[in-house]
Design a protein around this motif. Sequence first.
Motif, PDB file in Angstrom:
ATOM      1  N   THR A 190       0.790  -1.233  -0.045  1.00  0.00           N
ATOM      2  CA  THR A 190      -0.420  -0.439  -0.150  1.00  0.00           C
ATOM      3  C   THR A 190       0.677   1.541  -0.091  1.00  0.00           C
ATOM      4  OG1 THR A 190      -1.739  -1.314   1.521  1.00  0.00           O
ATOM      5  CG2 THR A 190      -1.837   1.004   0.899  1.00  0.00           C
ATOM      6  N   ILE A 191       1.730   1.074   1.011  1.00  0.00           N
ATOM      7  CA  ILE A 191       2.867   2.386   1.082  1.00  0.00           C
ATOM      8  C   ILE A 191       3.503   2.539  -0.001  1.00  0.00           C
ATOM      9  CG2 ILE A 191       4.871   3.126   2.272  1.00  0.00           C
ATOM     10  CD1 ILE A 191       2.455   2.854   4.033  1.00  0.00           C
ATOM     11  N   ARG A 192       3.879   1.858  -1.163  1.00  0.00           N
ATOM     12  CA  ARG A 192       4.493   1.357  -2.141  1.00  0.00           C
ATOM     13  C   ARG A 192       3.779   2.393  -3.516  1.00  0.00           C
ATOM     14  NH1 ARG A 192       5.601  -4.170  -2.931  1.00  0.00           N
ATOM     15  NH2 ARG A 192       6.981  -3.670  -1.255  1.00  0.00           N
ATOM     16  N   ARG A 193       2.227   2.220  -2.698  1.00  0.00           N
ATOM     17  CA  ARG A 193       1.862   3.472  -4.540  1.00  0.00           C
ATOM     18  C   ARG A 193       1.551   4.861  -4.130  1.00  0.00           C
ATOM     19  NH1 ARG A 193      -4.006   2.111  -2.403  1.00  0.00           N
ATOM     20  NH2 ARG A 193      -3.122  -0.172  -1.407  1.00  0.00           N
ATOM     21  N   HIS A 194       1.904   5.322  -2.985  1.00  0.00           N
ATOM     22  CA  HIS A 194       1.906   6.862  -2.470  1.00  0.00           C
ATOM     23  C   HIS A 194       3.404   6.970  -1.367  1.00  0.00           C
ATOM     24  CE1 HIS A 194      -2.712   7.041  -1.542  1.00  0.00           C
ATOM     25  NE2 HIS A 194      -2.318   5.348  -1.110  1.00  0.00           N
ATOM     26  N   LYS A 195       4.383   6.128  -2.886  1.00  0.00           N
ATOM     27  CA  LYS A 195       5.999   6.659  -2.726  1.00  0.00           C
ATOM     28  C   LYS A 195       6.387   8.361  -2.834  1.00  0.00           C
ATOM     29  CE  LYS A 195       9.745   5.279  -5.061  1.00  0.00           C
ATOM     30  NZ  LYS A 195      11.165   4.339  -4.443  1.00  0.00           N
ATOM     31  N   GLY A 196       6.821   8.952  -1.386  1.00  0.00           N
ATOM     32  CA  GLY A 196       7.094   9.996  -1.281  1.00  0.00           C
ATOM     33  C   GLY A 196       5.961  10.662  -0.558  1.00  0.00           C
ATOM     34  N   GLU A 197       5.430  10.067  -0.144  1.00  0.00           N
ATOM     35  CA  GLU A 197       4.032  10.207   0.057  1.00  0.00           C
ATOM     36  C   GLU A 197       4.170  10.485   1.943  1.00  0.00           C
ATOM     37  OE1 GLU A 197       0.968  10.584  -3.562  1.00  0.00           O
ATOM     38  OE2 GLU A 197       0.517   9.543  -2.341  1.00  0.00           O
ATOM     39  N   ALA A 198       2.991  11.369   2.558  1.00  0.00           N
ATOM     40  CA  ALA A 198       3.153  11.002   3.989  1.00  0.00           C
ATOM     41  C   ALA A 198       1.849   9.792   4.285  1.00  0.00           C
ATOM     42  CB  ALA A 198       2.533  12.499   4.241  1.00  0.00           C
ATOM     43  N   SER A 199       2.426   8.785   5.158  1.00  0.00           N
ATOM     44  CA  SER A 199       1.292   8.065   5.530  1.00  0.00           C
ATOM     45  C   SER A 199       1.032   7.551   6.974  1.00  0.00           C
ATOM     46  CB  SER A 199       1.196   6.637   4.681  1.00  0.00           C
ATOM     47  OG  SER A 199       1.425   6.649   3.591  1.00  0.00           O
ATOM     48  N   ILE A 200      -0.003   7.237   7.446  1.00  0.00           N
ATOM     49  CA  ILE A 200       0.399   6.802   9.183  1.00  0.00           C
ATOM     50  C   ILE A 200       0.364   5.501   8.887  1.00  0.00           C
ATOM     51  CG2 ILE A 200      -0.335   7.284  11.005  1.00  0.00           C
ATOM     52  CD1 ILE A 200      -1.253  10.475  10.472  1.00  0.00           C
ATOM     53  N   VAL A 201       0.438   4.411   9.693  1.00  0.00           N
ATOM     54  CA  VAL A 201       0.096   2.988  10.240  1.00  0.00           C
ATOM     55  C   VAL A 201      -0.235   3.098  11.228  1.00  0.00           C
ATOM     56  CG1 VAL A 201       0.868   0.527   9.732  1.00  0.00           C
ATOM     57  CG2 VAL A 201       2.128   2.300   7.983  1.00  0.00           C
ATOM     58  N   TYR A 202      -1.952   2.597  11.855  1.00  0.00           N
ATOM     59  CA  TYR A 202      -1.981   2.330  12.952  1.00  0.00           C
ATOM     60  C   TYR A 202      -1.669   1.435  13.396  1.00  0.00           C
ATOM     61  CZ  TYR A 202      -3.465   7.209  13.644  1.00  0.00           C
ATOM     62  OH  TYR A 202      -3.346   8.468  13.839  1.00  0.00           O
ATOM     63  N   SER A 203      -1.741   0.730  14.911  1.00  0.00           N
ATOM     64  CA  SER A 203      -1.308  -0.407  15.167  1.00  0.00           C
ATOM     65  C   SER A 203      -1.928  -0.601  16.402  1.00  0.00           C
ATOM     66  CB  SER A 203      -0.392  -1.350  14.897  1.00  0.00           C
ATOM     67  OG  SER A 203       0.523  -0.646  15.003  1.00  0.00           O
ATOM     68  N   ILE A 204      -2.004  -1.803  16.977  1.00  0.00           N
ATOM     69  CA  ILE A 204      -2.394  -1.740  18.271  1.00  0.00           C
ATOM     70  C   ILE A 204      -1.848  -1.506  19.342  1.00  0.00           C
ATOM     71  CG2 ILE A 204      -3.552  -3.332  20.225  1.00  0.00           C
ATOM     72  CD1 ILE A 204      -5.219  -4.970  18.036  1.00  0.00           C
ATOM     73  N   SER A 205      -0.204  -2.472  19.392  1.00  0.00           N
ATOM     74  CA  SER A 205       0.566  -2.500  20.962  1.00  0.00           C
ATOM     75  C   SER A 205       2.047  -1.741  19.729  1.00  0.00           C
ATOM     76  CB  SER A 205       0.621  -3.602  20.633  1.00  0.00           C
ATOM     77  OG  SER A 205       1.845  -4.245  19.799  1.00  0.00           O
ATOM     78  N   ARG A 206       2.540  -1.032  20.822  1.00  0.00           N
ATOM     79  CA  ARG A 206       3.498  -0.709  20.755  1.00  0.00           C
ATOM     80  C   ARG A 206       4.798  -1.548  19.739  1.00  0.00           C
ATOM     81  NH1 ARG A 206       4.666   1.920  27.497  1.00  0.00           N
ATOM     82  NH2 ARG A 206       2.980   2.783  26.980  1.00  0.00           N
ATOM     83  N   ASN A 207       5.075  -3.008  20.756  1.00  0.00           N
ATOM     84  CA  ASN A 207       5.942  -3.772  19.701  1.00  0.00           C
ATOM     85  C   ASN A 207       5.436  -4.324  17.852  1.00  0.00           C
ATOM     86  OD1 ASN A 207       7.006  -4.468  21.760  1.00  0.00           O
ATOM     87  ND2 ASN A 207       6.015  -6.429  22.588  1.00  0.00           N
ATOM     88  N   ASP A 208       4.311  -4.045  18.053  1.00  0.00           N
ATOM     89  CA  ASP A 208       3.346  -3.588  16.787  1.00  0.00           C
ATOM     90  C   ASP A 208       4.695  -2.323  15.596  1.00  0.00           C
ATOM     91  OD1 ASP A 208       2.677  -5.652  17.554  1.00  0.00           O
ATOM     92  OD2 ASP A 208       0.403  -5.058  17.166  1.00  0.00           O
ATOM     93  N   THR A 209       4.256  -1.625  16.548  1.00  0.00           N
ATOM     94  CA  THR A 209       4.560  -0.303  15.983  1.00  0.00           C
ATOM     95  C   THR A 209       6.259  -0.854  15.661  1.00  0.00           C
ATOM     96  OG1 THR A 209       4.986   0.820  17.218  1.00  0.00           O
ATOM     97  CG2 THR A 209       2.937   0.993  17.127  1.00  0.00           C
TER      98      THR A 209
END
Length: 495
Positions: free
Chosen positions: A239-258
């Motif tokens: 998904t991020i590849r489709r937004h190359k060079g653009e700003a993105s945020i990924v949300y996840s549940i735990s600190r370890n996941d991030t």
Amino acid sequence: MKSVEEAVSGAGDASTRASDAVLAVLRRFWGFEGLRPLQLEAIQAGLDRRDSLVVMPTGGGKSLCYQVPPAVAGRTDVVVSPLIALMKDQVDALRLSGYPAAALHSGMAQMEVRDAERELAGGRHHLIFVAPERLLTPRFLDLAARLKVSSFAIDEAHCISQWGHDFRPEYRRLAELKTRFPGASIHAYTATATERVRGDIVDQLGLTDPAVLVGSFDRPNLLYRVRPKLDVNAQIAGTIRRHKGEASIVYSISRNDTERIAAYLTSEGVRAAAYHAGMEADERRRTQDRFAAEEIDVVVATVAFGMGIDRSDIRCVIHAALPKSIEAYQQETGRAGRDGLPAECVLFYSAADVIRWRNLMERSAAESATPPEVLESGKLLLEEVRRFATVVRCRHAALSAYFGETHQGASCGACDFCLGEVEGVADSTVLAQKVLSCVARVEQRFGVEHVVDVLGGASSERVRRLGHEKLSTYGLLKDLPRKTLTNLVYQLVDA
Ligand code: ADP
Ligand code: ZN
């Protein structure tokens, strides 16, 4: 309370344009030339000192609604706010533009509080920001009485409701405001409130004939997609590849996941960093600054991220896991495309995350002695977002419906459903029936793999041995990719 239709106001015509006094204040402190539609009504309620409930999405401009009236009327109002960091930011920004405001909170030293109180007693401030627990102390009540405070704004008002997504017991005491200050008006503000929460806010605060102003929650420039969660790291990277060079945020549940996801993305050549509450404040700020300065493109965060970000060009918000409520989903995806340009929101759904959230909620409830009814409403909110993720329907329409709005138009053209990306949509009920019937007919003795083999018409050794080929008459299902089929079976068997 009023219905939404009644409450939503049209954009201002000549008769509803801001008065000269309001415009003068707008220009003086903010350099703004006008108001947004709901701001006008909200500010009017503040000037008239008529109780109000204002529901406006994040970024809609709520703060202006309580900042303008006291400046126009030359009075001191009180703002109740739950977070010290937010109070500080607002007060600093206001003071920079010459607007006299002050905050009183537990992060201040005894001396600072006393200085601020002395300064406030002069009566030249327009706003005092205060935490709910301080508001009802004799000391603050005394100050408010001396200043003849006649109007209170309650920020993040949904915190008063156990049906809301961020219940705070200390907000409950705000119910006393109306008895402590019988003549004062109360103005509640929130970015997220279902009908039920709105009703609860009005009841608990004891608002009298309030002006209920509800903004539109639909964000037409956001494209919503929900995908079955399979290999989530690869899915995120794709998904991020489709937004190359653009700003993105990924949300996840735990600190370890991030941290894990950020490390994976970095290894894939993406400029990414993790952000969560377990990091040192310095480190958090650094990530935030680097994101703001466009030195990194992706922040992988727990819910803690977002409070301080003001980057309006976020093109993609990814949920690596199910958020715990639609309110949270709306707020988090709401960070995308604030410049009004198209942005994409992708949620990777797995039934396992529902179970994970339930366990987390139960554990945290046990640790913090949460009342059972609060835990219960937390689970209901989770159930709503699970339904959103699995329902076969326009996402814009589903979100609007959740917040009590009707979405216009048959197809939004900006969600996976309307774009026809959800496989077998038209036959989803039929699909589900076929899967369940197959599960029943293989007599539930075999695992998901086997059911998928049968449904997909694979000729595996086991299928042949058990004579299950004859069950492979499921037409439509044979055309589905194996991954989709597997996920479908998982979801149904899990449910
Ligand atoms: P909210 O509290 O609803 O999330 P804010 O009050 O922080 O939103 O406002 C969001 C942004 O919109 C801020 O940058 C603010 O300066 C800007 N803004 C608010 N009202 C107006 C207006 N009438 N004209 C121009 N900009 C505005
Ligand atoms: Zn749609």
